[in-house]
Design a protein around this motif. Structure first.
Motif, PDB file in Angstrom:
ATOM      1  N   LYS A   1      19.191  12.734  -0.097  1.00 48.05           N
ATOM      2  CA  LYS A   1      18.730  13.635   0.956  1.00 48.05           C
ATOM      3  C   LYS A   1      17.335  14.170   0.648  1.00 48.05           C
ATOM      4  N   ILE A   2      17.082  14.534  -0.596  1.00 46.03           N
ATOM      5  CA  ILE A   2      15.790  15.119  -0.931  1.00 46.03           C
ATOM      6  C   ILE A   2      14.684  14.075  -0.854  1.00 46.03           C
ATOM      7  N   MET A   3      15.001  12.819  -1.173  1.00 47.59           N
ATOM      8  CA  MET A   3      13.987  11.765  -1.079  1.00 47.59           C
ATOM      9  C   MET A   3      13.654  11.446   0.375  1.00 47.59           C
TER      10      MET A   3
ATOM     11  N   GLU B   1       0.820  -1.202   0.000  1.00 48.07           N
ATOM     12  CA  GLU B   1       0.000   0.000   0.000  1.00 48.07           C
ATOM     13  C   GLU B   1       0.862   1.263   0.000  1.00 48.07           C
ATOM     14  N   ASN B   2       2.114   1.121   0.489  1.00 50.01           N
ATOM     15  CA  ASN B   2       2.987   2.281   0.556  1.00 50.01           C
ATOM     16  C   ASN B   2       3.838   2.462  -0.693  1.00 50.01           C
ATOM     17  N   GLN B   3       3.770   1.546  -1.646  1.00 50.28           N
ATOM     18  CA  GLN B   3       4.530   1.695  -2.889  1.00 50.28           C
ATOM     19  C   GLN B   3       3.739   2.619  -3.810  1.00 50.28           C
ATOM     20  N   VAL B   4       4.051   3.895  -3.739  1.00 54.65           N
ATOM     21  CA  VAL B   4       3.226   4.899  -4.415  1.00 54.65           C
ATOM     22  C   VAL B   4       3.830   5.395  -5.712  1.00 54.65           C
ATOM     23  N   ILE B   5       5.050   4.973  -6.052  1.00 53.26           N
ATOM     24  CA  ILE B   5       5.665   5.436  -7.293  1.00 53.26           C
ATOM     25  C   ILE B   5       6.174   4.265  -8.103  1.00 53.26           C
ATOM     26  N   ASP B   6       6.335   4.527  -9.378  1.00 53.38           N
ATOM     27  CA  ASP B   6       6.913   3.556 -10.300  1.00 53.38           C
ATOM     28  C   ASP B   6       7.861   4.318 -11.226  1.00 53.38           C
ATOM     29  N   VAL B   7       9.152   3.999 -11.154  1.00 51.57           N
ATOM     30  CA  VAL B   7      10.164   4.693 -11.953  1.00 51.57           C
ATOM     31  C   VAL B   7      10.462   3.872 -13.192  1.00 51.57           C
ATOM     32  N   ASN B   8      10.183   4.453 -14.360  1.00 53.60           N
ATOM     33  CA  ASN B   8      10.407   3.767 -15.636  1.00 53.60           C
ATOM     34  C   ASN B   8      11.649   4.324 -16.319  1.00 53.60           C
ATOM     35  N   ARG B   9      12.338   3.446 -17.028  1.00 52.15           N
ATOM     36  CA  ARG B   9      13.506   3.841 -17.793  1.00 52.15           C
ATOM     37  C   ARG B   9      13.137   3.851 -19.266  1.00 52.15           C
ATOM     38  N   LEU B  10      13.291   5.010 -19.900  1.00 55.89           N
ATOM     39  CA  LEU B  10      12.880   5.184 -21.287  1.00 55.89           C
ATOM     40  C   LEU B  10      14.081   5.474 -22.165  1.00 55.89           C
TER      41      LEU B  10
ATOM     42  N   ILE C   1       0.987  18.967  -6.566  1.00 59.31           N
ATOM     43  CA  ILE C   1       2.310  19.416  -6.106  1.00 59.31           C
ATOM     44  C   ILE C   1       3.298  18.252  -6.130  1.00 59.31           C
ATOM     45  N   GLU C   2       2.837  17.054  -5.727  1.00 63.10           N
ATOM     46  CA  GLU C   2       3.733  15.893  -5.730  1.00 63.10           C
ATOM     47  C   GLU C   2       4.122  15.507  -7.155  1.00 63.10           C
ATOM     48  N   VAL C   3       3.172  15.619  -8.088  1.00 65.60           N
ATOM     49  CA  VAL C   3       3.504  15.352  -9.495  1.00 65.60           C
ATOM     50  C   VAL C   3       4.558  16.345  -9.974  1.00 65.60           C
ATOM     51  N   GLU C   4       4.402  17.603  -9.590  1.00 67.02           N
ATOM     52  CA  GLU C   4       5.394  18.616  -9.957  1.00 67.02           C
ATOM     53  C   GLU C   4       6.761  18.277  -9.370  1.00 67.02           C
ATOM     54  N   PHE C   5       6.756  17.773  -8.113  1.00 65.21           N
ATOM     55  CA  PHE C   5       8.017  17.414  -7.461  1.00 65.21           C
ATOM     56  C   PHE C   5       8.732  16.296  -8.216  1.00 65.21           C
ATOM     57  N   PHE C   6       7.997  15.217  -8.527  1.00 64.51           N
ATOM     58  CA  PHE C   6       8.645  14.083  -9.191  1.00 64.51           C
ATOM     59  C   PHE C   6       9.007  14.406 -10.641  1.00 64.51           C
ATOM     60  N   THR C   7       8.238  15.278 -11.280  1.00 64.18           N
ATOM     61  CA  THR C   7       8.605  15.701 -12.635  1.00 64.18           C
ATOM     62  C   THR C   7       9.940  16.435 -12.623  1.00 64.18           C
ATOM     63  N   LYS C   8      10.091  17.345 -11.666  1.00 66.96           N
ATOM     64  CA  LYS C   8      11.359  18.076 -11.558  1.00 66.96           C
ATOM     65  C   LYS C   8      12.484  17.159 -11.113  1.00 66.96           C
ATOM     66  N   LEU C   9      12.180  16.228 -10.207  1.00 67.36           N
ATOM     67  CA  LEU C   9      13.198  15.291  -9.743  1.00 67.36           C
ATOM     68  C   LEU C   9      13.726  14.440 -10.896  1.00 67.36           C
ATOM     69  N   ASP C  10      12.817  13.951 -11.751  1.00 64.28           N
ATOM     70  CA  ASP C  10      13.238  13.172 -12.922  1.00 64.28           C
ATOM     71  C   ASP C  10      14.072  14.025 -13.868  1.00 64.28           C
TER      72      ASP C  10
ATOM     73  N   SER D   1      12.811   2.781  -3.163  1.00 60.20           N
ATOM     74  CA  SER D   1      12.534   2.359  -4.531  1.00 60.20           C
ATOM     75  C   SER D   1      13.104   3.346  -5.543  1.00 60.20           C
ATOM     76  N   TYR D   2      13.034   4.651  -5.221  1.00 55.77           N
ATOM     77  CA  TYR D   2      13.575   5.637  -6.162  1.00 55.77           C
ATOM     78  C   TYR D   2      15.100   5.581  -6.197  1.00 55.77           C
ATOM     79  N   MET D   3      15.725   5.476  -5.013  1.00 51.28           N
ATOM     80  CA  MET D   3      17.186   5.441  -4.972  1.00 51.28           C
ATOM     81  C   MET D   3      17.734   4.156  -5.584  1.00 51.28           C
ATOM     82  N   LYS D   4      16.919   3.106  -5.595  1.00 47.96           N
ATOM     83  CA  LYS D   4      17.351   1.881  -6.277  1.00 47.96           C
ATOM     84  C   LYS D   4      17.495   2.142  -7.772  1.00 47.96           C
TER      85      LYS D   4
END
Length: 739
Positions: free
Chosen positions: A267-269, A73-82, A105-114, A283-286
């Motif tokens: 640190k930011i994650m 339930e806590n796995q809220v993101i999925d990082v894809n490699r394109l 706001i969270e979508v904006e955060f992950f968009t900028k993070l990517d 999951s993101y740092m992996k």
């Protein structure tokens, strides 16, 4: 907050824009935290807790919450490699659970993070590919060097060994960019015969010395055949040694760049987890660890290989000596520098007060004593101009450091030897104490009623002061910042023989500063007249009666601008850039203006005055335009910073407009020396001294913005390394360039 400051402090200044935008990501997290806290009813106590919570969360003071990796339930993101445009891999994060304003706001955060992750990945990959190519080139250079060593040893016997002593010359070692041994286990299995290597190798002529420059003028090729001499081997070793040291510094910066960006992402994650209580960091740092910047080991492998190669071939297998060259110690601030700076400052102020009181009590400024001051003051004003220029340089260094202008790299100082503003201030105050003490002693012996028998001694005071300064400057012992002294002497020597040496930034920067010391250089004429022509009394009154002195009076004023003119011609010859031609024309017009002004000063007359005014006005207009537009890069009409430039390192725009206004005013003040004022000689000397001092101050302002513009250009091109010329050139490389 501490990590944010350390992150900015440890950035490579020229790569600032290629780092993760940590502050931008943190500002988005602050918006998320504000949204969470805004949902609660506001009370004074809760408002205080809200501010404390904001500070503790963003500064990392809150403990990291624990979570169960298996909780789906806590796995809220999925990082894809394109894959995009065959240019590399890009990462894109999808947020599974999002709703309302918080989700946006969270979508904006992950968009900028990517975006930041992809940016650092792309930059790091480009730099790694560049150093891999350079490693391959250095490997070929090492093969040629060792083949040359073998050839020189076989032809010259035991006396032709490497400058670093005993080495095994029988085997060409494994290349710095090769990591696997040959299948047979013998590294010499696939080696090429040294004679075959040398047949297709030539020595590069870098045109860095007078002899090589003269040869280069009469030869079409920039390469010449090998002579197999010990001197040739020694020069090749020195140049390749410098290339390896610079290459090693590149690798260290790349490794540090990777470490700092990975730390920032981690640190930011973690901060995101604390704010949202969503366990996404692992999951993101992996994915980050599996990205190019997180998984590439090429830099570490190259570091190890360069260390092994350098220690074996350039430090006689001495690990300590080799690592000392590859990793010089950073400079440490010393408390005694601060102490002696304060001590000399107070001492110089006390001496200055004593000089003023001595002049007042002896009525030296009256009509009878004015001639004495006119004669004696120029001998010591030379040191006053030097002290003022050094103080301006110390102020420049202070502000260069404050605004992260990498002046040691721009000037090419050896790491750990560059002087800070405290050291330069110490030297300037020390010179001030020495000059003021001699001046006070001179006044005491000249004006004292009981010291008339020491007349010959007083005449030697100024010459003795010059001798002391020269002894300190050329002292071969490792005292009083020997490395910086020799760097200055070398740059000055390059300026004096401008067309015969390759022009670097320290050389033309020093030459530009010398153009602001014309009055100080003219003071040296009086030393020649006083001690060379024997004018021991009423020196200046009689000096202009000597034809030799008048010729020197013309020549000395022109020399700094002539040297700068020759440097422009050399750069025009090498770089084929018309800008250097226009710059040379600017200095030529300035030379014409100075010659006419000097002629007017000696001959007087209305005609000479009109010519001097016109030529000076033309020179001032051209020089002012070049200062602001070309040297500072300002007055860009289409810039986002109106009438400035796109990138500004000083946050206050008013500073640039004030600097431009001051530069114009002080340039115009230069013309005041042309105007014919009916003043006494002492007053003329005072006006000349003030205007010359203002010119030095103007040059100090110019120096700051000139290097700031150079830093902006380096940042725009991500230029953080020096280019070191390699000693050898292969025939196949020349043919490829020709194709």
């Amino acid at each position: 907050m501490k990590f944010s400051k350390d992150f900015k402090k440890q950035m490579v200044p020229e790569w600032t824009e290629a780092y993760v935008d940590y502050d931008g990501l943190k500002s988005i997290l602050r918006d998320i935290l504000d949204y969470h806290l805004s949902k609660r009813p506001e009370t004074p106590l809760r408002s205080l807790r809200r501010k404390l919570s904001l500070h503790r969360t963003l500064s990392g003071l809150d403990p990291h919450p624990s979570y169960n990796e298996g909780d789906l339930e806590n796995q809220v993101i999925d990082v894809n490699r394109l894959q995009k445009d065959d240019s590399g891999q890009f990462h894109e994060t999808q947020l599974h659970r999002q709703s309302g304003e918080e989700g946006e706001i969270e979508v904006e955060f992950f968009t900028k993070l990517d975006k930041e992750l992809n940016k650092v990945n792309t930059f790091y990959k480009e730099k790694v590919e560049a150093v891999m190519e350079e490693a391959s080139l250095l490997n070929k250079q090492m093969e040629a060097l060792i083949a040359l060593r073998i050839k020189v040893q076989s032809s010259g016997g035991h006396g032709a060994r490497s400058i670093h002593g005993s080495e095994n010359m029988d085997v060409i070692p494994q290349g710095i960019n090769q990591y696997e041994e040959s299948p047979s286990g013998n590294s010499s299995a696939n080696q090429q015969d040294p004679q075959e290597i040398l047949e297709c190798v030539k020595i590069n002529n870098t045109l860095e010395s007078p002899l090589s420059t003269i040869k280069g003028v009469f030869k079409d090729s920039k390469h010449h055949e090998l002579c197999f001499t010990k001197d040739e081997l020694k020069k090749a070793e020195q140049r390749l040694r410098m290339a390896f040291i610079e290459f090693y510094q590149k690798l260290r910066l790349l490794k540090h760049y990777s470490f700092m960006n990975l730390s920032a992402l981690s640190k930011i994650m973690k901060t995101y987890e604390k704010i949202t209580s969503r366990w996404t960091a692992r999951s993101y740092m992996k994915k980050v660890d599996n990205s190019y910047i997180g998984s590439c080991d090429e830099v570490n492998n190259l570091l190890e290989r360069v260390e092994a190669t350098f220690i074996k071939h350039f430090s006689n297998s001495n690990i300590q000596e080799g690592m000392k060259s590859l990793r010089p110690k950073s400079k440490k601030e010393k408390h005694r520098v601060t102490f002696f700076s304060g001590f000399f400052s107070g001492f110089s102020i006390a001496l200055l007060v004593a000089v003023v009181l001595r002049i007042e009590t002896r009525n030296v400024m009256d009509k009878e004593g004015a001639s004495y001051m006119v004669n004696i003051f120029p001998l010591y004003s030379f040191f006053a101009y030097l002290v003022l220029h050094m103080l301006a340089y110390a102020a420049d260094i202070y502000f260069w450091r404050r605004y992260r202008i990498n002046y040691p790299f721009i000037f090419g100082f050896k790491q750990g030897t560059e002087l800070g503003h405290r050291e330069v201030f110490l030297l300037s105050t020390g010179l001030a104490v020495l000059a003021l003490a001699c001046f006070l002693g001179n006044l005491h012996l000249d004006l004292g009623t009981k010291t008339q028998n020491y007349k010959i001694l007083t005449e030697l005071f100024p010459l003795g002061l010059v001798a002391i300064v020269l002894v300190i400057m050329f002292c071969p012992f490792d005292i009083i910042y020997r490395s910086s002294r020799f760097f200055f002497i070398r740059s000055l020597f390059h300026c004096l023989f401008a067309p015969l040496y390759k022009v670097t930034l320290p050389d033309f920067f020093l030459a530009d500063n010398l153009t602001s010391q014309v009055q100080a250089i003219r003071s040296l004429d009086l030393y020649i007249c006083y001690y060379g022509l024997g004018e021991y009394s009423r020196r200046q009154n009689k000096c202009h009666g000597h034809g030799v002195y008048n010729v020197l009076y013309f020549v000395v004023a022109v020399i700094p601008f002539w040297l700068r003119f020759l440097q422009c011609l050399r750069r025009l010859f090498e770089e084929k850039d018309a800008v250097h031609g226009y710059n040379g024309l600017k200095y030529f017009l300035t030379i014409v203006a100075i010659i006419i002004r000097t002629a007017f000063e000696l001959k007087k007359g209305m005609t000479w005055m009109v010519l001097a005014l016109i030529s000076s006005a033309v020179a001032i207009i051209i020089n002012t335009y070049w200062d602001i537009v070309m040297d500072w890069g300002l007055l860009r009409r289409h810039s986002k910073n109106v009438y400035l430039r796109e990138k500004l390192l000083v946050p206050h725009k008013s500073v640039y407009f004030a600097a431009m206004a001051i530069n114009v005013v002080l340039r115009v003040a230069w013309m005041q020396l042309v105007l014919e004022f009916k003043l006494r000689s002492l007053q003329k000397m005072a006006i000349t001294t003030v205007i010359s001092s203002l010119e030095i101050i103007r040059r100090g302002i110019w120096s700051f913005f000139r290097l700031e513009n150079e830093q902006v250009n380096n940042v725009g091109k991500y230029r953080a390394f020096k280019s070191v010329p390699l000693p050898f050139s292969y025939d196949d490389e020349d043919s490829n360039k020709g194709d």
